[in-house]
Design an enzyme around this catalytic site. Structure first.
Site, short mmCIF file in Angstrom:
data_model
loop_
_atom_site.label_atom_id
_atom_site.label_comp_id
_atom_site.label_asym_id
_atom_site.label_seq_id
_atom_site.Cartn_x
_atom_site.Cartn_y
_atom_site.Cartn_z
N LYS A 198 -2.89 93.54 -31.65
CA LYS A 198 -3.71 94.23 -32.39
C LYS A 198 -5.26 93.82 -32.09
O LYS A 198 -6.22 94.78 -32.05
CB LYS A 198 -3.51 94.03 -34.02
CG LYS A 198 -4.23 94.49 -34.87
CD LYS A 198 -3.75 94.39 -36.48
CE LYS A 198 -4.78 94.86 -37.31
NZ LYS A 198 -4.59 94.80 -38.77
N GLU A 224 -2.56 83.29 -27.22
CA GLU A 224 -1.40 83.18 -26.42
C GLU A 224 -1.05 84.32 -25.53
O GLU A 224 -0.54 84.41 -24.51
CB GLU A 224 -0.06 83.18 -27.57
CG GLU A 224 0.01 81.75 -28.33
CD GLU A 224 -0.69 81.75 -29.49
OE1 GLU A 224 -1.72 82.67 -29.54
OE2 GLU A 224 -0.25 81.05 -30.42
N GLY A 266 -0.41 93.50 -38.79
CA GLY A 266 0.37 92.98 -37.84
C GLY A 266 1.85 93.02 -38.07
O GLY A 266 2.68 93.56 -37.38
N ARG A 267 2.44 92.40 -39.19
CA ARG A 267 3.66 92.34 -39.41
C ARG A 267 4.23 93.44 -40.06
O ARG A 267 5.60 93.73 -40.35
CB ARG A 267 3.99 91.04 -40.43
CG ARG A 267 3.00 91.13 -41.69
CD ARG A 267 3.04 89.58 -42.34
NE ARG A 267 2.31 89.89 -43.58
CZ ARG A 267 0.86 89.39 -43.37
NH1 ARG A 267 0.33 89.12 -42.16
NH2 ARG A 267 0.34 89.28 -44.54
N GLU A 300 4.65 85.22 -44.13
CA GLU A 300 3.17 85.33 -44.01
C GLU A 300 2.53 86.10 -45.04
O GLU A 300 1.28 86.03 -45.27
CB GLU A 300 3.00 85.77 -42.64
CG GLU A 300 1.65 85.65 -41.90
CD GLU A 300 1.37 85.98 -40.40
OE1 GLU A 300 1.61 87.37 -40.47
OE2 GLU A 300 1.25 85.56 -39.61
N HIS A 355 29.91 78.66 -39.12
CA HIS A 355 30.25 77.43 -38.41
C HIS A 355 29.03 76.36 -38.01
O HIS A 355 29.23 75.50 -37.12
CB HIS A 355 31.15 77.81 -37.14
CG HIS A 355 32.34 78.48 -37.28
ND1 HIS A 355 33.46 77.80 -37.39
CD2 HIS A 355 32.39 79.88 -37.55
CE1 HIS A 355 34.40 79.08 -37.61
NE2 HIS A 355 33.56 80.26 -37.49
N LYS A 370 -5.77 77.48 -35.35
CA LYS A 370 -6.38 78.20 -34.24
C LYS A 370 -7.56 77.16 -33.95
O LYS A 370 -7.98 77.16 -32.73
CB LYS A 370 -6.30 79.71 -34.52
CG LYS A 370 -5.35 80.50 -34.42
CD LYS A 370 -5.81 81.91 -34.72
CE LYS A 370 -4.72 82.83 -35.15
NZ LYS A 370 -5.10 84.31 -35.17
#
Ligand code: F6P
Length: 532
Positions: A199, A205, A256-257, A342, A373, A501
């Site tokens: 965005k 990253e 963003g999400r 978030e 399991h 950050k």
């Protein structure tokens, strides 16, 4: 900014506290079903694309009535309408929150012209790339993180039955080189399309991985970066500076999400094609209409959001486990972690005042039956009560009917076992062939007792299609909005990710220089060890 009373300052909240003391704390699901044979019918709900059974939860119609009153006092419907109309709901960033506009049919939602211009352009591009005989593309690599990764990374495998058989999808997110290295090892530049998804087009990253991809492309004989790199971003200028001129844009009112419906959905569209991508949008839009127009009493996202408040603030359950009984939904828990935690992991109200009550639960899970399991032991016999959300799908998109029947039986059985449990008397009467012969029957029975009365919700889809998946994701988005609105928090900012950050930017040069001046003792000690 749309104002409304905070949940804890309403009369319904006080009434719910009384109701919890009188009926909630000792609520027993088995007794509730024995008392009310109509419980399943009165506590199951329909919404576009899915059916929801809420009857195995610690509530009854009286609880629901009070929760709906709470929603009214907190002006949930007015807030919802204001959100959908584009009021600046993200008040700390002065932005509207309009992911719903991305899936509104042409001419019906805010910003319709811009939205449909990009959508059409993107879907035309998609069809060109999917013509693999002409495009020569065999691999799509999406480089992005958080909201620029988790949506496509979750949806592409979920809709595997619809995915172009000649295209392989890779998702690189982590700044750890162990993420991109194994991907690049398997690629040839001429067959690869890189999507740089960000965005802001500033995320450390993503920018670092994009640089690695570009250098690899050139070092391995790639010749036309402009054809093999595209960007999905709101920052077209930064993408151009990187050397990308095919950019599909979106807008600051897309969080963003909440962005898989925008250009960030490009990998999804490449995977399933234009028509199916439009079906994904249409499924979400159908859920938007349900949320926008259905009274709270039958409004599924609103009811789930209210249930979340009931569990978090009255029962004080700290987490919710999501168990999709569909292997394609293996990344759904990770997607929901960002969406919910978030959004609602906040500790101050809209005015910045500290909250006296809890907000987002921990959301976690794995697909069934794998989770059974691993950690289901704790769900059945652990000391914490953790509501579980089962997602079942009636029709598979594979031909192995017997496997699917077994899968469904497992999902139903787990919900049943959590609720029914097993008394020590029952356990004492049973044979346990694998039990130690040295233990007396009564002691053994104590270990083989299940408390039961453990709550769960079951969401049932007819089939996992673009349309039903779109509806399911939108259901979760509106549910998160509902609980966030009741808690009186800003569900649309994420200041909590900033501090780390900033500190990373401070530490980065210290890793080369070894300078530990001014650092706390632990960080200084660790820095010395990693640089030694
Ligand atoms: O981690 C914080 C965050 O801002 C998320 O909210 C967002 O989805 C992610 O980083 C990626 O941001 P961008 O799309 O700008 O690279």
């Amino acid at each position: 900014m749309h104002t409304a009373p905070r949940c804890d300052r309403t009369t319904a909240w006080a009434a719910l506290q009384g109701h919890y003391q009188a009926h909630g704390r000792d609520f027993d699901l088995r007794e509730a079903f024995a008392r009310d044979p109509g419980r399943f019918d009165s506590l199951s709900f329909e919404a576009p694309g899915l059916f929801a059974d809420l009857s195995k939860n610690h509530l009854d119609l009286a609880t629901l009535k009070l929760l709906c009153e709470l929603a009214r006092e907190c002006r949930l419907e007015q807030r919802r309408d204001a959100l959908l109309a584009g009021e600046p709901f993200n008040h700390t960033e002065g932005r509207a929150v309009l992911h719903t506009a991305l899936r509104a049919p042409k001419g019906t939602g805010p910003f319709s012209d811009e939205v449909h211009e990009v959508l059409t352009r993107m879907l035309n591009f998609v069809e060109e790339v999917r013509d693999t005989a002409n495009s020569g593309i065999k691999h799509i690599v999406n480089i992005g993180i958080g909201g620029s990764d988790l949506g496509p990374q979750m949806v592409v495998p979920a809709l595997d039955a619809f995915v172009h058989p000649g295209l392989t999808f890779h998702f690189v997110s982590n700044v750890d080189g162990h993420d991109i290295a194994p991907v690049l090892r398997r690629l040839k530049p001429a067959e690869t399309l890189f999507i740089i998804a960000s965005k802001t087009f500033t995320t450390q990253e993503t920018m670092a991985n994009a640089q690695v991809a570009k250098a690899w492309f050139l070092q391995h004989g790639g010749t036309d970066t402009r054809r093999h790199f595209v960007a999905t971003t709101t920052n077209v200028k930064a993408a151009a500076e990187f050397g990308i001129d095919t950019t599909f844009g979106f807008w600051d009112w897309v969080g963003g999400r909440y962005s898989l419906w925008s250009a960030i959905g490009l990998p999804i569209a490449l995977a399933i094609g234009a028509e199916h991508f439009r079906e994904l949008l249409a499924g979400a839009h159908a859920m938007d209409r349900h949320f926008a127009t259905t009274p709270v009493e039958r409004n599924l996202p609103a009811l789930l959001g209210l249930l979340d408040v009931w569990y978090r603030n009255f029962h004080r359950y700290t987490s919710r486990s999501v168990a999709p009984y569909h292997q394609g939904l293996k990344r759904l828990p990770a997607y929901l972690q960002q969406l919910e935690m978030e959004s609602n992991g906040k500790c101050v109200d809209l005015a910045g005042e500290p909250l006296p009550y809890a907000t987002s639960p921990v959301v976690w899970g794995e697909p069934g039956t794998n989770g059974q399991h691993a950690y289901f032991q704790m769900l059945h016999q652990g000391t914490d009560v953790i509501p579980v959300e089962f997602i079942l799908v009636k029709q598979p998109t594979h031909p192995y009917a017997d496997l699917h029947t077994k899968l469904l039986a497992n999902g139903l059985a787990q919900a049943q076992a959590l609720m029914l449990g097993k008394s020590s008397e029952q356990a004492a009467q049973e044979k346990a062939p694998t039990a130690s012969a040295d233990l007396d029957r009564q002691t053994l029975a104590k270990h083989r007792t299940f408390p039961g009365n453990r709550p769960s919700t079951t969401l049932l889809l007819d089939q996992l299609t673009p349309g039903s998946l779109g509806a399911l994701i939108a259901l979760y988005e509106h549910r998160v909005f509902t609980s966030g609105a009741l808690w009186g928090i800003n569900s649309f900012d994420q200041w909590g990710v900033e501090l780390g950050k900033a500190l990373c930017n401070d530490l980065l040069p210290r890793l080369s220089s070894g300078n530990v001046d001014g650092l706390d003792g632990s960080t200084a000690g660790l820095l010395k060890r990693v640089t030694a």
